[in-house]
Design an enzyme around this catalytic site. Structure first.
Site, PDB file in Angstrom:
ATOM      1  CG  HIS A 214     -87.280 -13.863-148.101  1.00  0.00           C
ATOM      2  ND1 HIS A 214     -86.241 -13.424-147.318  1.00  0.00           N
ATOM      3  CD2 HIS A 214     -86.696 -14.275-149.254  1.00  0.00           C
ATOM      4  CE1 HIS A 214     -85.090 -13.556-147.970  1.00  0.00           C
ATOM      5  NE2 HIS A 214     -85.341 -14.073-149.156  1.00  0.00           N
TER       6      HIS A 214
ATOM      7  CG  HIS B 290     -84.084 -18.147-152.739  1.00  0.00           C
ATOM      8  ND1 HIS B 290     -83.909 -17.182-153.719  1.00  0.00           N
ATOM      9  CD2 HIS B 290     -84.111 -17.467-151.562  1.00  0.00           C
ATOM     10  CE1 HIS B 290     -83.822 -15.987-153.139  1.00  0.00           C
ATOM     11  NE2 HIS B 290     -83.947 -16.128-151.829  1.00  0.00           N
TER      12      HIS B 290
ATOM     13  CD  GLU C  84     -81.241 -15.111-148.919  1.00  0.00           C
ATOM     14  OE1 GLU C  84     -82.305 -15.154-149.560  1.00  0.00           O
ATOM     15  OE2 GLU C  84     -80.625 -14.051-148.685  1.00  0.00           O
TER      16      GLU C  84
END
Lengths: 136, 136
Positions: B7, B79, B130
């Site tokens: 994502h 992010h 991430e």
């Protein structure tokens, strides 16, 4: 209108050193660079199974990516890109709904010849978002 | 190690007004919000066929997302997240290769209970990245 997430795009000072780092640290392979003269960028990609990571290096001083790197000298996330079924139709429909599509209605293409457009960050939660129509 | 793009995550001042805007302008539906107390965020998502757009609102003052919004009051891309097959193994291997994984080796979970970790932006071309291990 929106059919998927195409890529995340990172502005970098050097494609070559970025590719070296992604290979050494993450085992990721970066494609050969192509230049988009209109946008003033050299582009290369990491192809993941479901989407891409795009890397952008300025190809000339004063380009939007050169200016981004003046503010973020180490590089950083510049935009992300959503697939749409039809960029021209999306531009008209978004305009009707009150979202600003950049470029004054001019047809823009990426290095693969695909139709693209950018939405004003103020109309996508502060994020610069590219719209991309798959070729073929 | 890296298996896909999970994502892109956008920090927003209000999940409710972000969801309203994405629905009105783009026809996108945002899932119900969940709170991650540890990270101090309320999270919701747009599920696209191949990946997600995550929206993050601070759940308390002083959280990292609250601080990001102090610098970017209108919101912005915070992010992006890559899927990995094994977060613990990736943390060890990345450390060996010289990439800094944040959190001092502590096991972190997202709101779905999946193992996650964050890589230092200086070790991913200036981007906060991430890593997420799919559950099951």
């Amino acid at each position: 209108m929106i059919t998927g997430l195409s890529h995340v795009s990172i502005a970098v000072p050097s494609l070559e050193s970025a590719a070296k780092k992604l290979k050494e640290l993450y085992g990721l392979t970066v494609t050969e660079a192509k230049v988009n003269e209109e946008q003033g960028v050299r582009l290369a990609c990491v192809e993941l199974p479901n989407a891409r990571i795009e890397l952008m290096e300025p190809s000339r001083p004063g380009s939007p990516i050169a200016k981004f790197l003046e503010r973020n000298p180490g590089g950083g996330i510049h935009h992300f890109c959503l697939n749409v079924d039809d960029v021209a139709a999306a531009r008209v429909e978004l305009g009707r709904r009150g979202a600003r599509v950049l470029g004054e209605g001019r047809d823009q293409r990426n290095v693969h010849g695909e139709h693209i457009a950018f939405v004003h960050p103020k109309d996508f939660l502060g994020a610069l978002v590219e719209l991309e129509q798959r070729a073929g």
